[in-house]
Write a protein that holds these residues in place. Structure first.
Motif, short mmCIF file in Angstrom:
data_model
loop_
_atom_site.label_atom_id
_atom_site.label_comp_id
_atom_site.label_asym_id
_atom_site.label_seq_id
_atom_site.Cartn_x
_atom_site.Cartn_y
_atom_site.Cartn_z
N ILE B 180 147.40 -1.84 127.18
CA ILE B 180 147.15 -1.96 125.71
C ILE B 180 146.19 -1.18 125.20
O ILE B 180 145.17 -0.83 125.85
N LYS B 181 146.59 -0.34 124.21
CA LYS B 181 145.76 0.52 123.39
C LYS B 181 145.30 -0.05 122.00
O LYS B 181 146.36 -0.62 121.33
N MET B 182 144.15 0.62 121.50
CA MET B 182 143.93 0.09 120.23
C MET B 182 143.58 1.39 119.36
O MET B 182 142.95 2.27 119.85
N ILE B 183 143.75 1.47 118.05
CA ILE B 183 143.58 2.47 117.23
C ILE B 183 142.76 1.84 116.11
O ILE B 183 143.17 0.76 115.33
N ASN B 184 141.63 2.18 115.91
CA ASN B 184 140.72 1.85 114.79
C ASN B 184 140.07 2.97 114.13
O ASN B 184 140.25 4.06 114.60
N SER B 185 139.00 2.74 112.99
CA SER B 185 138.30 3.73 112.79
C SER B 185 137.66 4.85 113.75
O SER B 185 137.56 6.01 113.57
N ASP B 186 137.26 4.40 114.94
CA ASP B 186 136.56 5.22 115.86
C ASP B 186 137.58 6.07 116.54
O ASP B 186 137.44 6.84 117.54
N GLY B 187 138.93 5.62 116.59
CA GLY B 187 140.10 6.47 117.15
C GLY B 187 140.59 5.56 118.02
O GLY B 187 140.76 4.32 117.91
N ILE B 188 141.24 6.16 119.23
CA ILE B 188 142.17 5.64 120.19
C ILE B 188 141.46 5.01 121.40
O ILE B 188 140.58 5.92 122.04
N SER B 189 141.44 3.93 121.74
CA SER B 189 140.81 3.65 122.91
C SER B 189 141.78 2.75 123.97
O SER B 189 142.65 1.73 123.43
N VAL B 190 141.55 2.50 125.02
CA VAL B 190 142.41 1.94 126.03
C VAL B 190 141.77 0.39 126.05
O VAL B 190 140.46 0.22 126.35
N VAL B 191 142.27 -0.64 125.78
CA VAL B 191 141.57 -1.85 125.51
C VAL B 191 141.95 -2.76 126.96
O VAL B 191 140.54 -2.93 127.62
N GLU B 192 142.96 -2.62 127.61
CA GLU B 192 143.03 -3.14 129.05
C GLU B 192 144.30 -2.68 129.49
O GLU B 192 145.18 -2.31 128.97
N LYS B 193 144.35 -2.87 130.98
CA LYS B 193 145.55 -2.57 131.66
C LYS B 193 145.73 -3.72 132.34
O LYS B 193 144.81 -4.32 133.24
N VAL B 194 146.58 -4.81 131.84
CA VAL B 194 146.74 -6.28 132.45
C VAL B 194 147.89 -6.30 133.56
O VAL B 194 148.86 -5.56 133.37
#
Lengths: 241, 208
Positions: B180-194
């Motif tokens: 799961i990845k998230m994109i927000n104002s800070d850019g792209i981040s890996v949220v979790e690998k579930v």
């Protein structure tokens, strides 16, 4: 007997006259300086004085070719646009095929190759542009390259192209030392330009390229401060004499 | 066989993809990242033929970079979606790319996230939530029911896990592991690998 109508022709004494004329065009262009420090690269350019009604921000002489490579030029601005565009495309093309960012020497070779191609083709004239290309090589060392309309290129510790090439090069040869830190490199660049640029520091642009960092353009006030320090130092020296 | 799920939340976009890469009956790789960053604030989630996905995403990334270097500004998500669609549309009747995509991006100018559904035929649609692959069959109804506008991050993540749980439970082809990845104002981040194991009564184990 003029041998400058068709550029594919040599003159009797072995010159490519059109290429030499192109070098003359470069000598008419505004000055550009590149200096290599221990782990920093600095580019300085003399900005052409803009007309009163002209927006000075649209006249940009230091351009990014890729995230890690910058260049500047002296000579015909419109010709440089073509080279810059080709270089930018080549950088992305290289990354497309090899997944690695392009090397500084590689792109310099490419630009030089392009310039040479136009000295040996039908119906085209050489680019009236010399370029200074800066970036870090794969081992992390700073590199400064220069190309000219003939398609020659070489690596330099510090170099200058354009109007005031001679006096600035003499100044650099006298004052350049190896392994300068960032502060010294910036000062040397500004100092070399400030003597020859008409109307002083307002018409100087300085860009710093640090390893793995995006290019930084030095602010107006910072340049003005450094120039003021030089002038005060000069005044002090004159008073001593 | 690929599952991609995505939706837009309050100032972010969440995209999840399974981490399987397979060919016919064989699982070639179980840590395959299908969520490819195009630039600092956009992800292209690819599904379909692996080779086509690689080539096509590479093409889009390089052209987006070229635009950025040439024009000293980044493209908006909408522009990238349109450009990508154009590439797919011109290719479909010549040399089709067998890829279906979810394009998620965050635009600093609007301070909003957006999500686009693109498929190999050259269709493109801006969506609030959606999925590619078999996952779409299971996840569509869950998102229809539970997605709301401006979900905050915790609720969004919970909703995403609800979707992935359903995919794992009902899809006969094992897709246990999701990124799961998230994109927000800070850019792209890996949220979790579930890793999801629905046999454990809807328990979800986190992997690193």
């Amino acid at each position: 007997m003029s041998y400058d109508r068709a550029i594919t022709v040599f003159s009797p004494d072995g010159h490519l006259i059109q290429v030499e004329y192109a070098l003359e065009a470069v000598k008419k262009g505004t000055t550009a300086v590149g200096v290599k420090g221990k782990d920093v690269l600095v580019l300085g350019v003399e900005k052409k004085s803009t007309a009163k009604l002209q927006d000075p921000r649209t006249v940009r002489k230091i351009v990014q070719i890729d995230d890690h490579i910058c260049m500047t030029f002296a000579g015909l601005t419109a010709d440089s646009r073509i080279l810059i565009n080709k270089a930018r495309f080549e950088c992305q093309s290289y990354k497309y095929y090899y997944e690695d960012p392009i090397g500084v020497e590689y792109i310099t070779r490419y630009i030089a190759k392009t310039q040479q191609k136009y000295t040996q083709s039908v119906g085209v004239r050489p680019f009236g542009v010399s370029t200074l290309i800066v970036g870090y090589d794969s081992k992390g060392f700073p590199k400064l390259y220069q190309t000219d309309p003939s398609g020659n290129f070489s690596s330099w510790k510090a170099s200058c192209i354009g109007r005031s090439e001679k006096p600035v090069k003499e100044f650099l040869e006298k004052n350049y030392v190896d392994e300068m830190d960032e502060e010294q490199t910036v000062r040397l660049t500004i100092q070399s330009l400030v003597e020859v640029v008409e109307s002083g520091e307002k018409n100087i642009d300085i860009a710093i390229m640090r390893k793995n960092k995006p290019i930084e353009f030095l602010g107006r006030t910072r340049i003005a401060d450094i120039v003021k320090e030089f002038e005060e130092e000069k005044k002090r020296k004159e008073e001593e004499d | 066989m690929d599952s991609l799920v995505g939706f837009v939340g309050k100032n972010y976009v969440l995209i999840a993809g399974d981490t399987n890469a397979g060919r016919s009956i064989m699982r070639l790789k179980d840590d395959f990242d299908k969520l490819v960053p195009i630039d600092s604030h956009k992800i292209l989630a690819k599904s379909g033929e692996i080779g086509d996905g690689n080539q096509f995403c590479n093409l889009i990334i390089r052209n987006v970079s070229l635009y950025r270097i040439r024009n000293e500004t980044e493209l908006t998500t909408k522009s990238v979606a349109h450009y990508t669609r154009r590439q797919l549309a011109t290719a479909i009747r010549k040399n089709p790319y067998s890829v279906n995509l979810l394009l998620g991006g965050y635009d600093k100018k609007d301070q909003k996230g957006s999500l686009y559904y693109l498929d190999y035929l050259g269709s493109s649609k801006k969506i609030n939530y959606g999925a590619q692959g078999y996952a779409a069959l299971f996840v569509g109804s869950i998102l229809d029911r539970f997605w709301k506008e401006d979900l905050d991050f915790e609720d969004g993540l919970e909703l995403m896990k609800k979707c992935l749980r359903e995919v794992e439970k009902r899809l006969i082809i094992g897709t246990r592991c999701f990124l799961i990845k998230m994109i927000n104002s800070d850019g792209i981040s890996v949220v979790e690998k579930v890793m999801i194991n629905s046999k454990n009564k809807n328990e979800i184990e986190e992997e690193n």
